[in-house]
Design a protein around this motif. Structure first.
Motif, PDB file in Angstrom:
ATOM      1  N   ILE A  15       0.852  -1.180   0.000  1.00  0.00           N
ATOM      2  CA  ILE A  15       0.000   0.000   0.000  1.00  0.00           C
ATOM      3  C   ILE A  15       0.892   1.236   0.000  1.00  0.00           C
ATOM      4  CG2 ILE A  15      -1.803   1.272   1.215  1.00  0.00           C
ATOM      5  CD1 ILE A  15      -2.563  -1.421   2.545  1.00  0.00           C
ATOM      6  N   ASN A  16       0.878   1.958  -1.113  1.00  0.00           N
ATOM      7  CA  ASN A  16       1.665   3.184  -1.245  1.00  0.00           C
ATOM      8  C   ASN A  16       0.721   4.372  -1.342  1.00  0.00           C
ATOM      9  OD1 ASN A  16       4.030   1.661  -1.331  1.00  0.00           O
ATOM     10  ND2 ASN A  16       3.974   1.511  -3.560  1.00  0.00           N
ATOM     11  N   TYR A  17       1.013   5.414  -0.564  1.00  0.00           N
ATOM     12  CA  TYR A  17       0.210   6.632  -0.590  1.00  0.00           C
ATOM     13  C   TYR A  17       1.065   7.810  -1.012  1.00  0.00           C
ATOM     14  CZ  TYR A  17      -3.270   4.231   2.346  1.00  0.00           C
ATOM     15  OH  TYR A  17      -4.211   3.361   2.837  1.00  0.00           O
ATOM     16  N   HIS A  18       0.444   8.740  -1.730  1.00  0.00           N
ATOM     17  CA  HIS A  18       1.051  10.017  -2.071  1.00  0.00           C
ATOM     18  C   HIS A  18       0.265  11.083  -1.323  1.00  0.00           C
ATOM     19  CE1 HIS A  18       1.640  13.350  -5.328  1.00  0.00           C
ATOM     20  NE2 HIS A  18       2.425  13.535  -4.287  1.00  0.00           N
ATOM     21  N   PHE A  19       0.938  11.799  -0.416  1.00  0.00           N
ATOM     22  CA  PHE A  19       0.307  12.865   0.361  1.00  0.00           C
ATOM     23  C   PHE A  19       0.871  14.215  -0.063  1.00  0.00           C
ATOM     24  CE2 PHE A  19       0.155   9.297   3.418  1.00  0.00           C
ATOM     25  CZ  PHE A  19      -1.188   9.326   3.761  1.00  0.00           C
ATOM     26  N   ILE A  20      -0.001  15.228  -0.052  1.00  0.00           N
ATOM     27  CA  ILE A  20       0.430  16.616  -0.225  1.00  0.00           C
ATOM     28  C   ILE A  20      -0.322  17.435   0.807  1.00  0.00           C
ATOM     29  CG2 ILE A  20       0.584  18.627  -1.744  1.00  0.00           C
ATOM     30  CD1 ILE A  20       0.295  16.700  -4.128  1.00  0.00           C
ATOM     31  N   TRP A  21       0.403  18.301   1.532  1.00  0.00           N
ATOM     32  CA  TRP A  21      -0.259  19.246   2.427  1.00  0.00           C
ATOM     33  C   TRP A  21       0.516  20.556   2.450  1.00  0.00           C
ATOM     34  CZ3 TRP A  21       2.421  15.022   4.323  1.00  0.00           C
ATOM     35  CH2 TRP A  21       3.403  15.247   5.264  1.00  0.00           C
ATOM     36  N   CYS A  22      -0.167  21.620   2.875  1.00  0.00           N
ATOM     37  CA  CYS A  22       0.383  22.982   2.776  1.00  0.00           C
ATOM     38  C   CYS A  22       0.302  23.722   4.105  1.00  0.00           C
ATOM     39  CB  CYS A  22      -0.434  23.813   1.779  1.00  0.00           C
ATOM     40  SG  CYS A  22      -0.641  23.066   0.185  1.00  0.00           S
ATOM     41  N   PRO A  23       1.233  24.658   4.308  1.00  0.00           N
ATOM     42  CA  PRO A  23       1.095  25.545   5.465  1.00  0.00           C
ATOM     43  C   PRO A  23      -0.122  26.459   5.284  1.00  0.00           C
ATOM     44  CG  PRO A  23       3.331  25.622   4.607  1.00  0.00           C
ATOM     45  CD  PRO A  23       2.496  24.862   3.617  1.00  0.00           C
ATOM     46  N   ARG A  24      -0.631  26.939   6.388  1.00  0.00           N
ATOM     47  CA  ARG A  24      -1.769  27.859   6.381  1.00  0.00           C
ATOM     48  C   ARG A  24      -1.480  29.047   5.466  1.00  0.00           C
ATOM     49  NH1 ARG A  24      -6.371  26.390   8.938  1.00  0.00           N
ATOM     50  NH2 ARG A  24      -7.588  28.131   9.643  1.00  0.00           N
ATOM     51  N   TYR A  25      -2.437  29.418   4.661  1.00  0.00           N
ATOM     52  CA  TYR A  25      -2.349  30.532   3.708  1.00  0.00           C
ATOM     53  C   TYR A  25      -1.223  30.342   2.691  1.00  0.00           C
ATOM     54  CZ  TYR A  25      -5.189  32.458   7.420  1.00  0.00           C
ATOM     55  OH  TYR A  25      -6.146  32.641   8.385  1.00  0.00           O
ATOM     56  N   ARG A  26      -0.784  29.106   2.537  1.00  0.00           N
ATOM     57  CA  ARG A  26       0.273  28.750   1.573  1.00  0.00           C
ATOM     58  C   ARG A  26       1.538  29.575   1.801  1.00  0.00           C
ATOM     59  NH1 ARG A  26      -0.853  24.995  -3.025  1.00  0.00           N
ATOM     60  NH2 ARG A  26       1.262  24.704  -3.717  1.00  0.00           N
ATOM     61  N   ARG A  27       1.795  29.902   3.053  1.00  0.00           N
ATOM     62  CA  ARG A  27       2.988  30.690   3.400  1.00  0.00           C
ATOM     63  C   ARG A  27       4.247  29.904   3.083  1.00  0.00           C
ATOM     64  NH1 ARG A  27       0.561  33.033   8.877  1.00  0.00           N
ATOM     65  NH2 ARG A  27      -0.430  34.858   7.989  1.00  0.00           N
ATOM     66  N   LYS A  28       5.259  30.601   2.612  1.00  0.00           N
ATOM     67  CA  LYS A  28       6.519  29.976   2.217  1.00  0.00           C
ATOM     68  C   LYS A  28       7.473  29.912   3.410  1.00  0.00           C
ATOM     69  CE  LYS A  28       6.092  31.628  -2.567  1.00  0.00           C
ATOM     70  NZ  LYS A  28       5.150  30.660  -2.909  1.00  0.00           N
ATOM     71  N   VAL A  29       7.121  29.120   4.405  1.00  0.00           N
ATOM     72  CA  VAL A  29       7.915  29.018   5.633  1.00  0.00           C
ATOM     73  C   VAL A  29       8.767  27.749   5.689  1.00  0.00           C
ATOM     74  CG1 VAL A  29       6.342  30.427   7.017  1.00  0.00           C
ATOM     75  CG2 VAL A  29       5.997  27.954   6.894  1.00  0.00           C
ATOM     76  N   LEU A  30       8.595  26.844   4.737  1.00  0.00           N
ATOM     77  CA  LEU A  30       9.302  25.564   4.790  1.00  0.00           C
ATOM     78  C   LEU A  30      10.658  25.675   4.092  1.00  0.00           C
ATOM     79  CD1 LEU A  30       6.273  23.246   3.957  1.00  0.00           C
ATOM     80  CD2 LEU A  30       7.075  24.028   6.196  1.00  0.00           C
ATOM     81  N   VAL A  31      11.516  26.542   4.617  1.00  0.00           N
ATOM     82  CA  VAL A  31      12.846  26.785   4.050  1.00  0.00           C
ATOM     83  C   VAL A  31      13.893  26.760   5.159  1.00  0.00           C
ATOM     84  CG1 VAL A  31      12.013  28.134   2.067  1.00  0.00           C
ATOM     85  CG2 VAL A  31      12.509  29.285   4.218  1.00  0.00           C
ATOM     86  N   GLY A  32      15.131  26.536   4.770  1.00  0.00           N
ATOM     87  CA  GLY A  32      16.248  26.590   5.711  1.00  0.00           C
ATOM     88  C   GLY A  32      16.104  25.626   6.870  1.00  0.00           C
TER      89      GLY A  32
END
Length: 123
Positions: A15-32
């Motif tokens: 069983i393989n799953y592909h997940f996608i999720w986003c920070p609130r308001y699509r903020r670009k905080v997932l860096v560094g």
């Protein structure tokens, strides 16, 4: 690539799953350092849930995750654990995340990836 089937006493599964999720308001905080810590947290949660990470891509404003899961875990439980644990620790450890009222949106995308080759996942 040879697919890894999960063998238990009474079942065999793939069983393989592909997940996608986003920070609130699509903020670009997932860096560094936030991205690096999120990567660690995702790996820790996967290990606890006995998930195998097939691919993990962290973009500044969303996460793509392919996992191989055991049959006793529902997709909503898997993504809830990833989002809950990561939100908890990222809020405590990073000021730019702590200022957000909540880390993640309530929504997510999930698809069964089936018998997907590693080349397809990389694309």
């Amino acid at each position: 690539m040879e697919e890894k089937y999960r063998h238990k006493n009474t079942s065999v599964s793939l069983i393989n799953y592909h997940f996608i999720w986003c920070p609130r308001y699509r903020r670009k905080v997932l860096v560094g350092p936030v991205e690096a810590r999120l990567r660690e947290l995702i790996k820790e949660v996967a290990k606890k849930l006995e998930l195998e990470i097939l691919a993990l891509e962290i973009m500044p404003d969303h996460v793509h995750l392919f996992v191989n899961a055991p049959p006793n875990l529902a997709p909503h439980d898997i993504v809830a654990r990833f989002k809950g644990v990561s939100s908890h620790y990222l809020h405590r450890e990073f000021e730019q995340v702590a200022r957000m009222p909540s880390m993640w949106t309530r929504s997510y995308f999930v698809s069964t990836a089936g018998n997907v080759s590693s080349d397809t996942i990389r694309k």
